[in-house]
Design a protein around this motif. Structure first.
Motif, mmCIF file in Angstrom:
data_model
loop_
_atom_site.group_PDB
_atom_site.id
_atom_site.type_symbol
_atom_site.label_atom_id
_atom_site.label_comp_id
_atom_site.label_asym_id
_atom_site.label_seq_id
_atom_site.Cartn_x
_atom_site.Cartn_y
_atom_site.Cartn_z
ATOM 1 N N GLY A 128 -55.802 -14.499 -12.818
ATOM 2 C CA GLY A 128 -56.755 -13.722 -12.025
ATOM 3 C C GLY A 128 -58.197 -14.128 -12.227
ATOM 4 O O GLY A 128 -59.083 -13.658 -11.539
ATOM 5 N N THR A 129 -58.463 -15.008 -13.219
ATOM 6 C CA THR A 129 -59.827 -15.436 -13.484
ATOM 7 C C THR A 129 -60.348 -16.292 -12.345
ATOM 8 O O THR A 129 -61.453 -16.092 -11.866
ATOM 9 C CB THR A 129 -59.894 -16.233 -14.800
ATOM 10 N N VAL A 130 -59.567 -17.256 -11.932
ATOM 11 C CA VAL A 130 -59.960 -18.182 -10.882
ATOM 12 C C VAL A 130 -58.833 -18.255 -9.858
ATOM 13 O O VAL A 130 -57.672 -18.422 -10.216
ATOM 14 C CB VAL A 130 -60.232 -19.592 -11.469
ATOM 15 N N GLU A 131 -59.188 -18.136 -8.571
ATOM 16 C CA GLU A 131 -58.205 -18.268 -7.498
ATOM 17 C C GLU A 131 -58.294 -19.668 -6.921
ATOM 18 O O GLU A 131 -59.340 -20.063 -6.428
ATOM 19 C CB GLU A 131 -58.485 -17.255 -6.389
ATOM 20 N N TRP A 132 -57.196 -20.395 -6.997
ATOM 21 C CA TRP A 132 -57.140 -21.750 -6.450
ATOM 22 C C TRP A 132 -56.479 -21.705 -5.088
ATOM 23 O O TRP A 132 -55.500 -20.989 -4.887
ATOM 24 C CB TRP A 132 -56.349 -22.669 -7.381
ATOM 25 N N VAL A 133 -57.005 -22.488 -4.156
ATOM 26 C CA VAL A 133 -56.444 -22.599 -2.817
ATOM 27 C C VAL A 133 -55.981 -24.032 -2.636
ATOM 28 O O VAL A 133 -56.712 -24.966 -2.969
ATOM 29 C CB VAL A 133 -57.493 -22.244 -1.734
ATOM 30 N N GLU A 134 -54.772 -24.189 -2.104
ATOM 31 C CA GLU A 134 -54.236 -25.523 -1.858
ATOM 32 C C GLU A 134 -53.823 -25.647 -0.402
ATOM 33 O O GLU A 134 -53.524 -24.655 0.248
ATOM 34 C CB GLU A 134 -53.037 -25.791 -2.770
ATOM 35 N N SER A 135 -53.808 -26.888 0.085
ATOM 36 C CA SER A 135 -53.383 -27.128 1.460
ATOM 37 C C SER A 135 -52.010 -27.785 1.450
ATOM 38 O O SER A 135 -51.525 -28.208 0.407
ATOM 39 C CB SER A 135 -54.386 -28.028 2.184
ATOM 40 N N GLY A 136 -51.439 -27.896 2.630
ATOM 41 C CA GLY A 136 -50.162 -28.579 2.770
ATOM 42 C C GLY A 136 -50.322 -30.090 2.858
ATOM 43 O O GLY A 136 -49.354 -30.796 3.079
ATOM 44 N N GLY A 137 -51.551 -30.590 2.695
ATOM 45 C CA GLY A 137 -51.790 -32.025 2.727
ATOM 46 C C GLY A 137 -53.032 -32.417 3.501
ATOM 47 O O GLY A 137 -53.463 -33.555 3.438
ATOM 48 N N GLY A 138 -53.610 -31.499 4.229
ATOM 49 C CA GLY A 138 -54.814 -31.802 5.003
ATOM 50 C C GLY A 138 -56.033 -31.140 4.389
ATOM 51 O O GLY A 138 -55.998 -30.655 3.262
ATOM 52 N N PRO A 139 -57.117 -31.104 5.157
ATOM 53 C CA PRO A 139 -58.354 -30.523 4.631
ATOM 54 C C PRO A 139 -58.296 -29.003 4.519
ATOM 55 O O PRO A 139 -57.491 -28.349 5.182
ATOM 56 C CB PRO A 139 -59.407 -30.950 5.656
ATOM 57 N N LEU A 140 -59.169 -28.481 3.679
ATOM 58 C CA LEU A 140 -59.412 -27.042 3.618
ATOM 59 C C LEU A 140 -60.638 -26.753 4.466
ATOM 60 O O LEU A 140 -61.486 -27.620 4.675
ATOM 61 C CB LEU A 140 -59.656 -26.592 2.173
ATOM 62 N N VAL A 141 -60.736 -25.512 4.934
ATOM 63 C CA VAL A 141 -61.858 -25.122 5.773
ATOM 64 C C VAL A 141 -62.323 -23.728 5.344
ATOM 65 O O VAL A 141 -61.518 -22.875 4.988
ATOM 66 C CB VAL A 141 -61.460 -25.158 7.268
ATOM 67 N N ALA A 142 -63.646 -23.533 5.329
ATOM 68 C CA ALA A 142 -64.239 -22.223 5.049
ATOM 69 C C ALA A 142 -64.826 -21.717 6.356
ATOM 70 O O ALA A 142 -65.798 -22.271 6.873
ATOM 71 C CB ALA A 142 -65.320 -22.339 3.975
ATOM 72 N N VAL A 143 -64.205 -20.671 6.903
ATOM 73 C CA VAL A 143 -64.582 -20.141 8.213
ATOM 74 C C VAL A 143 -65.181 -18.750 8.032
ATOM 75 O O VAL A 143 -64.580 -17.899 7.363
ATOM 76 C CB VAL A 143 -63.352 -20.067 9.147
ATOM 77 N N PRO A 144 -66.353 -18.497 8.635
ATOM 78 C CA PRO A 144 -66.911 -17.145 8.566
ATOM 79 C C PRO A 144 -65.925 -16.114 9.128
ATOM 80 O O PRO A 144 -65.267 -16.368 10.149
ATOM 81 C CB PRO A 144 -68.172 -17.233 9.435
ATOM 82 N N GLU A 145 -65.810 -14.982 8.450
ATOM 83 C CA GLU A 145 -64.874 -13.946 8.877
ATOM 84 C C GLU A 145 -65.098 -13.515 10.325
ATOM 85 O O GLU A 145 -64.150 -13.219 11.039
ATOM 86 C CB GLU A 145 -64.986 -12.712 7.966
ATOM 87 N N THR A 146 -66.343 -13.507 10.749
ATOM 88 C CA THR A 146 -66.656 -13.044 12.105
ATOM 89 C C THR A 146 -66.068 -13.938 13.194
ATOM 90 O O THR A 146 -65.900 -13.492 14.325
ATOM 91 C CB THR A 146 -68.184 -12.936 12.324
ATOM 92 N N VAL A 147 -65.765 -15.193 12.865
ATOM 93 C CA VAL A 147 -65.218 -16.105 13.880
ATOM 94 C C VAL A 147 -63.806 -16.591 13.537
ATOM 95 O O VAL A 147 -63.311 -17.530 14.174
ATOM 96 C CB VAL A 147 -66.169 -17.306 14.141
ATOM 97 N N LEU A 148 -63.143 -15.964 12.584
ATOM 98 C CA LEU A 148 -61.772 -16.369 12.230
ATOM 99 C C LEU A 148 -60.839 -16.436 13.446
ATOM 100 O O LEU A 148 -60.047 -17.374 13.558
ATOM 101 C CB LEU A 148 -61.180 -15.430 11.180
ATOM 102 N N PRO A 149 -60.907 -15.477 14.384
ATOM 103 C CA PRO A 149 -59.988 -15.550 15.528
ATOM 104 C C PRO A 149 -60.183 -16.793 16.403
ATOM 105 O O PRO A 149 -59.292 -17.159 17.164
ATOM 106 C CB PRO A 149 -60.317 -14.290 16.336
ATOM 107 N N PHE A 150 -61.321 -17.443 16.294
ATOM 108 C CA PHE A 150 -61.590 -18.615 17.120
ATOM 109 C C PHE A 150 -61.089 -19.915 16.505
ATOM 110 O O PHE A 150 -61.078 -20.949 17.171
ATOM 111 C CB PHE A 150 -63.095 -18.727 17.423
#
Length: 170
Positions: free
Chosen positions: A8-30
């Motif tokens: 719980g100290t650090v949350e790691w995010v992994e992809s299935g092999g491609g890039p990761l993206v940081a999307v503003p919550e306000t435009v997630l549906p787009f």
């Protein structure tokens, strides 16, 4: 990649092999991920980002693409940095190396990113509407402009990481 820091100290995010993206919550549906009906999906556009980071328009905002290679990524708010785990024996060793890595990093060209508030980091292949059902984390960024800079760093003989520094602008 041995994770041994306190859970719980650090949350790691992994992809299935491609890039990761940081999307503003306000435009997630787009963000359509790989499911886009256009000639090139959002995922295709993210894969075309050349370098460690890039910005792509999404709705009336922009998404931050973490390019280069897939790597487990965590946000360390105390350093305002995304850490991408390229190589290293243990999570504890890698996290302990971050302050020295920040001090010695040779940063690539900076870019400016305007965010309307918090963003969600997830695999670029997923549609934004499904991001919370996948491997993801929320970055509690305040609204405003940020300088984004990235660097490849090797703080130890068998430790390699990519740092993506997010500095708020006044």
């Amino acid at each position: 990649m041995e994770r041994c820091a306190e859970p719980g100290t650090v949350e790691w995010v992994e992809s299935g092999g491609g890039p990761l993206v940081a999307v503003p919550e306000t435009v997630l549906p787009f963000w359509t991920g790989a499911d886009g009906e256009e000639f090139a999906s959002d995922y295709d556009r993210a894969c075309e980002v050349d370098g460690l980071v890039g910005l792509l328009p999404v709705g009336d905002a922009a998404a931050l693409v973490l390019g280069d290679e897939p790597a487990a990524t965590a946000y360390l708010p105390e350093h305002s940095v995304l850490v991408r785990w390229v190589a290293g024996h243990t999570e504890d060793d890698l996290l302990a190396s971050v302050p020295a890595a920040l001090a010695t990093a040779q940063w690539d060209r900076e870019t400016q990113w305007k965010v309307p508030g918090p963003v969600v980091l997830f695999d670029a292949a997923w549609p934004g509407t499904q991001a919370e059902g996948t491997d993801h984390t929320r970055l509690g960024l305040g609204p405003g402009r940020y300088t984004v800079r990235a660097a490849r760093v090797s703080p130890g003989p068998e430790t390699w990481l990519v740092l993506v520094h997010l500095r708020p602008l006044p």
